[in-house]
Write a protein that holds these residues in place. Structure first.
Motif, mmCIF file in Angstrom:
data_model
loop_
_atom_site.group_PDB
_atom_site.id
_atom_site.type_symbol
_atom_site.label_atom_id
_atom_site.label_comp_id
_atom_site.label_asym_id
_atom_site.label_seq_id
_atom_site.Cartn_x
_atom_site.Cartn_y
_atom_site.Cartn_z
ATOM 1 N N ALA A 1 0.826 -1.207 0.000
ATOM 2 C CA ALA A 1 0.000 0.000 0.000
ATOM 3 C C ALA A 1 0.861 1.259 0.000
ATOM 4 N N ALA A 2 2.011 1.223 0.668
ATOM 5 C CA ALA A 2 2.894 2.391 0.711
ATOM 6 C C ALA A 2 3.385 2.746 -0.687
ATOM 7 N N LEU A 3 3.791 1.741 -1.448
ATOM 8 C CA LEU A 3 4.270 1.990 -2.808
ATOM 9 C C LEU A 3 3.136 2.438 -3.723
ATOM 10 N N ILE A 4 1.949 1.861 -3.553
ATOM 11 C CA ILE A 4 0.808 2.258 -4.372
ATOM 12 C C ILE A 4 0.444 3.716 -4.106
ATOM 13 N N ILE A 5 0.356 4.087 -2.833
ATOM 14 C CA ILE A 5 -0.006 5.468 -2.476
ATOM 15 C C ILE A 5 1.024 6.443 -3.004
ATOM 16 N N PHE A 6 2.301 6.112 -2.852
ATOM 17 C CA PHE A 6 3.328 7.042 -3.314
ATOM 18 C C PHE A 6 3.291 7.210 -4.823
ATOM 19 N N HIS A 7 3.205 6.114 -5.558
ATOM 20 C CA HIS A 7 3.203 6.213 -7.019
ATOM 21 C C HIS A 7 1.992 6.989 -7.524
ATOM 22 N N ILE A 8 0.844 6.783 -6.902
ATOM 23 C CA ILE A 8 -0.335 7.549 -7.309
ATOM 24 C C ILE A 8 -0.111 9.035 -7.042
ATOM 25 N N ALA A 9 0.424 9.351 -5.871
ATOM 26 C CA ALA A 9 0.640 10.757 -5.518
ATOM 27 C C ALA A 9 1.692 11.399 -6.412
ATOM 28 N N PHE A 10 2.753 10.685 -6.707
ATOM 29 C CA PHE A 10 3.851 11.289 -7.453
ATOM 30 C C PHE A 10 3.557 11.369 -8.946
ATOM 31 N N GLN A 11 2.913 10.364 -9.513
ATOM 32 C CA GLN A 11 2.676 10.343 -10.956
ATOM 33 C C GLN A 11 1.467 11.172 -11.375
ATOM 34 N N THR A 12 0.598 11.532 -10.439
ATOM 35 C CA THR A 12 -0.612 12.271 -10.805
ATOM 36 C C THR A 12 -0.291 13.650 -11.369
ATOM 37 N N GLY A 13 0.780 14.289 -10.923
ATOM 38 C CA GLY A 13 1.136 15.611 -11.430
ATOM 39 C C GLY A 13 1.440 15.588 -12.915
ATOM 40 N N PHE A 14 2.313 14.688 -13.328
ATOM 41 C CA PHE A 14 2.635 14.571 -14.754
ATOM 42 C C PHE A 14 1.413 14.143 -15.554
ATOM 43 N N ALA A 15 0.645 13.181 -15.026
ATOM 44 C CA ALA A 15 -0.517 12.683 -15.753
ATOM 45 C C ALA A 15 -1.589 13.767 -15.900
ATOM 46 N N THR A 16 -1.747 14.619 -14.889
ATOM 47 C CA THR A 16 -2.717 15.709 -14.985
ATOM 48 C C THR A 16 -2.314 16.702 -16.062
ATOM 49 N N LEU A 17 -1.038 17.030 -16.140
ATOM 50 C CA LEU A 17 -0.549 17.890 -17.220
ATOM 51 C C LEU A 17 -0.852 17.263 -18.575
ATOM 52 N N PHE A 18 -0.616 15.977 -18.689
ATOM 53 C CA PHE A 18 -0.847 15.245 -19.935
ATOM 54 C C PHE A 18 -2.326 15.293 -20.329
ATOM 55 N N MET A 19 -3.214 14.931 -19.402
ATOM 56 C CA MET A 19 -4.641 14.850 -19.703
ATOM 57 C C MET A 19 -5.262 16.231 -19.863
ATOM 58 N N ARG A 20 -4.814 17.192 -19.077
ATOM 59 C CA ARG A 20 -5.378 18.548 -19.174
ATOM 60 C C ARG A 20 -5.154 19.126 -20.561
ATOM 61 N N ASN A 21 -3.972 18.935 -21.117
ATOM 62 C CA ASN A 21 -3.670 19.471 -22.440
ATOM 63 C C ASN A 21 -4.503 18.801 -23.528
ATOM 64 N N PHE A 22 -4.733 17.513 -23.411
ATOM 65 C CA PHE A 22 -5.550 16.819 -24.393
ATOM 66 C C PHE A 22 -7.010 17.259 -24.311
ATOM 67 N N ILE A 23 -7.527 17.369 -23.100
ATOM 68 C CA ILE A 23 -8.937 17.765 -22.941
ATOM 69 C C ILE A 23 -9.133 19.211 -23.374
ATOM 70 N N ALA A 24 -8.149 20.077 -23.102
ATOM 71 C CA ALA A 24 -8.264 21.478 -23.501
ATOM 72 C C ALA A 24 -8.274 21.634 -25.010
ATOM 73 N N ALA A 25 -7.720 20.664 -25.743
ATOM 74 C CA ALA A 25 -7.678 20.749 -27.202
ATOM 75 C C ALA A 25 -8.975 20.314 -27.861
ATOM 76 N N LEU A 26 -9.924 19.759 -27.093
ATOM 77 C CA LEU A 26 -11.197 19.334 -27.671
ATOM 78 C C LEU A 26 -12.030 20.553 -28.057
ATOM 79 N N PRO A 27 -12.834 20.469 -29.117
ATOM 80 C CA PRO A 27 -13.630 21.625 -29.559
ATOM 81 C C PRO A 27 -14.646 22.062 -28.505
ATOM 82 N N ASP A 28 -14.794 23.363 -28.340
ATOM 83 C CA ASP A 28 -15.767 23.898 -27.397
ATOM 84 C C ASP A 28 -17.197 23.576 -27.801
ATOM 85 N N ASP A 29 -17.438 23.386 -29.101
ATOM 86 C CA ASP A 29 -18.793 23.104 -29.565
ATOM 87 C C ASP A 29 -19.353 21.828 -28.944
#
Length: 283
Positions: free
Chosen positions: A146-174
């Motif tokens: 559980a310690a390794l799972i919690i840490f990896h989720i906490a640490f990797q979420t920053g990069f993954a959020t940057l990744f997903m935010r940019n893709f979602i922001a590129a979707l058409p507003d329509d």
């Protein structure tokens, strides 16, 4: 700004380019070839000091069988799967939710919150070693999966959020305006509009996360001690003896550990390439 293509009339430049690419490829693959060759050597060949020449005796079957019979490699593999799969799923869920909010909703502190997600990726791992270890000890999670799972989720979420935010922001507003007109809630919009469109991006992100977490060695050593918790990367260190190291077994174990990320990449190669190139051409 971008390299210009070599014209077809420049024959010698094209030949030099091909030779240079082949030279770099061979240089890059040399360590992998050396590991592969060492994994084929017999124990006698290794003990005689023949580490760089062609094997005089082959121990292909014996080496790979010994990796699983003489060490708890099967347990290490199971530990890595138990740690990696929930971590990847957790990061995908959190990063998609956070990326959707940061990309489609405007509120005070939006960019500051996004900067915090991005800024966390620039922190060196080493400076967090003692605080993270002490935190897990206080929570009673030290030397647990559980310690390794919690840490990896906490640490990797920053990069993954940057990744997903940019893709979602590129979707058409329509698309989002049409969803609001139809009376869809934000969660329904995410579920029925966003997720089907960013599926290639999520597949590409899943491959990257799986590779990062599966290959992690630093935190596997910091947060785990017992063989019942160690993932494969930390378990490989147990193949080294105090006075003598069986390099043929270590090499065989290294290649076995590298198989799951490679297999996952080839199985999802089409989605991986589509995810990385999604949004590269507009219109």
């Amino acid at each position: 700004m971008f390299p210009r293509p070599i014209p077809e009339t420049a024959l010698w430049q094209r030949r030099f380019y091909v030779v240079a690419v082949l030279a770099v490829l061979v240089f890059w693959l040399c360590p992998l070839f050396a590991i592969l060759l060492t994994s084929l050597r017999s124990t006698t060949d290794v003990m005689s000091g023949n580490l760089w020449g062609w094997p005089t005796e082959f121990g292909l079957v014996d080496n790979y069988v010994a990796v699983f019979t003489q060490t708890p490699m099967g347990r290490y593999f199971l530990n890595s799967l138990i740690i990696t799969i929930p971590s990847v799923l957790g990061v995908l869920v959190l990063s998609t939710l956070a990326g959707f909010v940061l990309a489609r909703f405007r509120f005070r502190g939006n960019m500051l919150l996004f900067a915090l997600f991005v800024g966390g990726n620039f922190l060196p791992h080493q400076i967090m070693m003692i605080p993270v270890r002490d935190l897990m000890v206080r929570l009673g999670l030290y030397d647990t999966q559980a310690a390794l799972i919690i840490f990896h989720i906490a640490f990797q979420t920053g990069f993954a959020t940057l990744f997903m935010r940019n893709f979602i922001a590129a979707l058409p507003d329509d698309l989002f305006q049409a969803a609001r007109v139809e009376g869809a809630s934000p969660f329904q919009t995410l579920l029925h509009v966003v997720l089907p469109l960013v599926r290639p991006a999520m597949a590409a992100l899943a491959i990257l996360l799986f590779t990062f977490i599966w290959n992690d060695y630093f935190w596997a050593v910091v947060l785990s001690v017992s063989d019942t918790v160690k993932p494969v990367t930390a378990g490989l260190a147990n193949l080294r003896g105090e006075y003598v190291s069986a390099w043929n077994l270590i090499s065989a174990g290294t290649l076995v550990v590298a198989i799951p990320p490679v297999v996952m990449f080839f199985l999802m190669q089409r989605h991986f390439i589509a995810g990385l190139t999604m949004g590269a051409v507009k219109g």
